[in-house]
Write an enzyme that holds these catalytic residues in place. Structure first.
Site, PDB file in Angstrom:
ATOM      1  CB  SER A   1      -1.190   0.007   1.198  1.00  0.00           C
ATOM      2  OG  SER A   1      -1.675   1.158   1.319  1.00  0.00           O
ATOM      3  CB  THR A   2       1.841   3.471  -2.680  1.00  0.00           C
ATOM      4  OG1 THR A   2       0.596   3.767  -3.110  1.00  0.00           O
ATOM      5  CG2 THR A   2       2.697   2.444  -3.657  1.00  0.00           C
ATOM      6  CB  CYS A   3      -1.729   5.283   1.022  1.00  0.00           C
ATOM      7  SG  CYS A   3      -2.643   5.536  -0.673  1.00  0.00           S
ATOM      8  CG  PHE A   4      -1.491   3.615   4.693  1.00  0.00           C
ATOM      9  CD1 PHE A   4      -1.778   4.565   5.767  1.00  0.00           C
ATOM     10  CD2 PHE A   4      -2.359   3.254   3.854  1.00  0.00           C
ATOM     11  CE1 PHE A   4      -3.064   5.057   5.499  1.00  0.00           C
ATOM     12  CE2 PHE A   4      -3.569   3.338   3.816  1.00  0.00           C
ATOM     13  CZ  PHE A   4      -4.046   4.512   4.710  1.00  0.00           C
TER      14      PHE A   4
END
Length: 1039
Positions: A1005-1008
């Site tokens: 998950s690139t967001c986190f």
């Protein structure tokens, strides 16, 4: 009855009073009429007498011209008395001219004593009258000379006539009456001449000569003939010689004659024998000794004021260049005089225009009145002054420094370690051959050693010379570059001056000069002036040398010496800032700081572009970043100055932290950070994947500055028009930013081009074909700024010269376009530098000051200067051509595009934030560090969830695979796909969570910055799945 009687009495008295008034007025009118008549009769009588006398004079000269027998001296004397009795300068100009010619003709007669006008001086009855007459005639000659313009032909003839009169009757050498038996009369006649000369001096004879010389010489081409100039200079010299070079006459000569612009140059050109006369009288020596007395020098300067003091200075320098013997014997006096005169001018040199300043072609803005009539002669004055920094004079003045031999390596072991003193230093004689050896030969590296007493005569002499040149640089502001170029012409002067500096004081180097800063003595100021001159000249030299000359040929300095010098400069500047000296610095101390700092930064930027110093050379080990950060938080001035002037002393990693801290503080100030009491404003945009650039441009370009800095959430719409799944917690915006930057920097779009060598990006000169291309560049600047602001690394390799422009380095006075040119086109750079090294006549190559370019199939000619395509490149202007060409290719062609991009970038990133980075460091800030990933550091900043821990077998396998099985490229791809950056690692945001079932691929998950890793049964399966996932280049798929 009674009242009538009273009335008639009053009338009677009134009539009587009126009658008396009328009689008095009548008498007044009669008296006035008599007086007016008397005046008119006198005026008419005088006019009649003047007419008669003038007619008589004309008849006399008319008869003289008709060729009758020569007139006797007595008749000439009598007619001269009459003419002088009625003389009017305007009316009697021609008559006076005839009188002068008549007198001169009488002096040319052979063996006719009664004809010689000067014979009347022997008459007992007429001697005094004759002396008075000749004095009057000669002064009228002077009055005419003041008004005549030598550039007018008729006036030029009259100038010769009046000068001949003055020359003839102020010296007895041409008087025929003194030949043979008359020789006994010579002392008496000489006395009469001295009397006449003294009278003329009292009346202002030198002022007359000054006016005449200025009218004839203060121009680009002199209008005085050889004969006239010879006569004037002979006349000027006569009183001085007659008075046996008394102070009073030397003063007049200096003020009125030696202050005429470039008079010595004109003498050398028109009548060189006059210079021989000056030498025979040892005048230059006498001038220097007279002016070496401070009170007399000040008096002369005050009388002349700035413009003419500079002219006197130019003439003295020119004479000095012709008198080596005097220069060597009287170096101290000569240097002292020049310093005093330059210091006088410097008091009135201003840094800027104001109501009280006037423009001077050499001094710049000047707060004394400027004589604009001298402007035409300024090029000649500048040529005279150039002798001061010419090779010949530098060799004489710096003989003590240049006579030092830069010892070769094999000689070092044979040397005793005793301190160097003036007594055991090398003798000056016969050392010129060794002194001017090429500095690129093998020699020991110059390092501070100390041992030379600073109060020794040798050191004081060298200090004085350095003060002279430093004063010259700060006074002659408009020819500063010429002076620096002259001072750096000799390859070995600067290394030998550095060797001299290294020997000063007990230990040499830094300590001595830091002590000088705290001592307000004259000796300290002179030592600091030496350091300042060394820095100014060295900085100029390194700025004008190209990379081949610095790194391969090693002109003047060896690379190892540049390392030593830069270490000294780095420490000196650091101490000046950290010890609080710069905070309160004024005047000379502040100038010294800027001088040393300027030289330091030129070396630092050269090292950033192409390394010559070892790793960590520029860092200060004694400066703890934590201490600096604490002082910055407290707004301590020294910490702010350190960051402003020498940020390179702080490790790069700490500067990145400082930069991120500055961004965070601004976000907090603008309310862009989530807090318990408030949430930041969020801007939502919808982007179609098929029109990502167009949609991004339309929706983001109109956002305010603060909105661009704030939170932006992106929702993607796929090709079918359906919203894509996914929650944007910065990851989707990051993807959007990366994709849009990839598109705009694609050379195929023609907003940017790649360099010919290493394919690095810079604005395309033909990008103007795009509609609204400047708005596009501004948008690109904002996107790039946003990426840096948010700590998002983007793969955009910029050309070094463009990064320098982004940092604003191109506005620096020390910036050289030529040095940056290899980063644009190395082949083009080689071609230009080959022109610099071309030994033949460069005009044979047929180049002009223009650049022909193929623009989309059409040949376009760009003029580098107005009318450049008609101006040929010659040996004289080839250096200018190289710089103009480099500047055109890297600046002029892309000026508008660069300005627009920088404007957009700076709307997000403040210029002072990135000023603490060099060009390569800014590239690292934008694109991340290419250094090997520190896995140990990554381990420390990893958090485990879902049953994983640091000792779990899968986690041990993971770190082992990353460390031993993956290549550096694969490790970089792994981190990129897990969304990790330097910033996130520093903030401890990398997370690994267990995922079920165990047979699936790992996802992220690139967001986190989250890696979801299945619990694999074998290490080989984990390796295979990881390789497959990163090779798909899909970010492990969004989870």
């Amino acid at each position: 009855m009674f009242s009538a009687s009273q009335s008639s009495k009053a009338q009677f008295l009134d009539k009587a009073r009126q009658a008396r008034e009328e009689r008095r007025e009548l008498k007044e009118r009669e008296r006035a009429a008599v007086q007016v008549q008397a005046l008119i009769r006198r005026f008419l009588c005088r006019c009649r007498l003047q007419r008669e006398i003038r007619r008589e004079v004309e008849d006399f000269f008319g008869a003289n011209e008709s060729g009758s027998s020569k007139r006797s001296a007595l008749s000439v004397f009598r007619i001269a008395r009459k003419l002088l009795f009625v003389f009017n300068q305007k009316e009697d100009k021609e008559r006076f001219e005839k009188l002068c010619r008549c007198i001169l003709n009488s002096m040319d007669a052979e063996n006719e004593p009664k004809v010689w006008y000067v014979s009347l001086a022997l008459s007992k009855d007429l001697t005094l009258l004759w002396i008075k007459q000749i004095k009057d005639i000669l002064w009228f000659c002077c009055e005419f000379l003041k008004q005549l313009k030598p550039d007018i032909l008729q006036d030029s003839r009259l100038v010769n006539l009046h000068l001949t009169m003055l020359v003839t009757f102020t010296d007895t050498s041409t008087w025929k009456i003194l030949r043979g038996k008359g020789e006994t009369l010579r002392p008496a006649m000489n006395h009469i001449c001295a009397n006449i000369m003294g009278h003329l001096n009292q009346k202002g004879f030198y002022s007359v000569l000054q006016i005449l010389l200025t009218n004839g010489l203060a121009r680009s081409r002199p209008s005085l003939s050889k004969g006239s100039l010879t006569a004037i200079f002979s006349l000027a010299l006569r009183p001085v010689v007659a008075a046996q070079f008394s102070d009073n006459l030397l003063r007049s000569f200096l003020i009125h004659v030696m202050s005429v612009p470039a008079i010595m140059t004109h003498l050398a050109t028109l009548t060189p024998e006059r210079l021989a006369v000056i030498e025979s009288h040892d005048l230059f020596h006498k001038f220097i000794l007279f002016l070496s007395r401070e009170a007399q020098c000040r008096d002369v300067c005050v009388c002349l004021e700035g413009s003419h003091t500079l002219c006197l200075l130019g003439n003295l320098v020119y004479l000095g260049s012709l008198n080596d013997k005097v220069l060597e014997e009287e170096t101290a006096h000569f240097v002292g005089v020049l310093i005093h005169m330059l210091s006088y001018c410097q008091k009135y040199v201003s840094q800027k225009k104001s109501n009280l300043t006037h423009w001077h072609p050499v001094l710049g803005w000047f707060s004394q009145t400027v004589d604009y009539g001298l402007n035409e002669s300024m090029p000649l004055l500048t040529k005279q002054l150039q002798h001061l920094w010419g090779v010949h004079m530098i060799r004489i003045l710096f003989s003590d420094v240049l006579s030092k031999k830069l010892l070769e390596n094999q000689e070092i072991a044979q040397l005793p370690t005793q301190p160097v003193s003036p007594q055991n230093s090398l003798p000056m004689k016969n050392l010129f051959k060794r002194a001017f050896q090429k500095s690129a030969s093998v020699r020991n590296i110059l390092k501070p050693v100390g041992g030379k007493r600073v109060d020794s005569a040798e050191v004081q002499k060298v200090c004085s010379i350095c003060v002279l040149y430093q004063t010259t640089l700060t006074t002659l502001t408009q020819i500063r570059l010429q002076i620096l170029t002259g001072l750096t012409y000799l390859d070995d002067l600067l290394p030998k001056l550095w060797a001299f500096i290294c020997e000063l004081g007990p230990q040499g180097g830094l300590k001595l000069f830091l002590e000088c800063l705290s001592n307000d003595t004259e000796e300290s100021k002179r030592l600091l002036a030496m350091l300042m001159l060394f820095c100014d000249c060295s900085r100029h030299l390194i700025t004008i040398l190209d990379d081949i000359e610095v790194y391969e040929e090693q002109i003047s300095f060896k690379l190892e010496e540049l390392v030593t010098i830069s270490s000294f400069l780095n420490s000196f500047v650091f101490k000046m800032i950290w010890d609080g000296i710069v905070e309160n610095a004024r005047g000379e101390t502040l100038e010294l700081f800027h001088s040393v700092h300027g030289w330091l930064m030129v070396l630092y930027e050269r090292d950033c572009r192409r390394r010559f110093a070892p790793e960590d050379h520029w860092l200060r080990k004694d400066l703890k970043p934590s201490v600096l950060f604490q002082e910055l938080d407290k707004d301590k001035k020294r910490a702010q100055l350190l960051l402003q002037y020498i940020p390179h002393v702080i490790p790069h990693k700490n500067r990145v932290l400082l930069f991120r801290n500055m961004v965070t503080k601004e976000k907090e100030k603008l309310g862009l950070v989530e807090t318990s009491s408030a949430s930041p404003h969020v801007t939502h945009i919808t982007i179609r994947r098929s029109r990502m650039l167009e949609d991004g441009y339309e929706q983001l370009r109109q956002l305010s500055q603060n909105a661009m800095k704030g939170v932006i959430r992106v929702k993607f719409v796929n090709d079918l028009g359906v919203d894509e799944a996914g929650i944007d917690q910065d990851g989707v915006f990051k993807e959007f930013l990366e994709e849009i930057i990839k598109k705009v920097f694609d050379p195929a779009l023609n907003l940017f081009k790649t360099t010919s060598g290493d394919e690095r990006l810079y604005p395309s000169p033909t990008s103007y074909i795009h509609e609204n291309y400047l708005q596009l560049f501004e948008f690109v600047g904002k996107m790039l700024g946003k990426a840096v602001y948010e700590g998002i690394v983007v793969d955009v390799p910029f050309a070094s010269f463009f990064l320098s422009q982004l940092l604003g380095h191109h506005h620096s006075v020390f910036y050289s376009s030529v040095d940056e040119l290899p980063s644009l086109d190395s082949e083009f750079y080689k071609n230009l530098t080959s022109i610099k090294r071309y030994d033949g006549d460069i005009s044979d190559l047929g180049l002009t000051l223009s650049y022909d370019e193929d623009v989309m199939g059409q040949l376009v000619c760009h003029e580098l200067v107005p009318g450049g395509k008609t101006i040929p490149v010659t040996n004289e202007n080839k250096i200018s051509y190289i710089h103009l060409m480099a500047h055109f290719r890297m600046h002029t062609q892309i000026k508008n595009q660069t300005a627009a991009l920088i404007s957009g970038f700076r709307s997000i990133i403040k210029p002072e934030w990135i000023r603490m980075f060099s060009a390569p460091e800014l590239q690292r800030l934008i694109s991340g560090d290419n250094a090997e990933i520190d896995l140990e550091d990554l381990k420390k900043h990893t958090v485990y969830y879902g049953g994983f821990h640091g000792s779990h077998r899968v986690i041990i396998w993971l770190w082992d695979i990353l460390a031993n099985d993956f290549s550096p490229e694969e490790r970089a791809m792994f981190l990129k796909d897990t969304g990790d950056t330097l910033g996130s690692v520093l903030r401890g945001f990398f997370t690994i969570r267990k995922k079920e079932p165990g047979g699936r691929l790992p996802t992220s998950s690139t967001c986190f910055n989250l890696l979801k890793l299945p619990n694999y049964s074998k290490k080989s399966i984990l390796r295979e799945k990881l390789r497959y996932a990163i090779s798909m280049n899909t970010g492990f798929e969004l989870s």
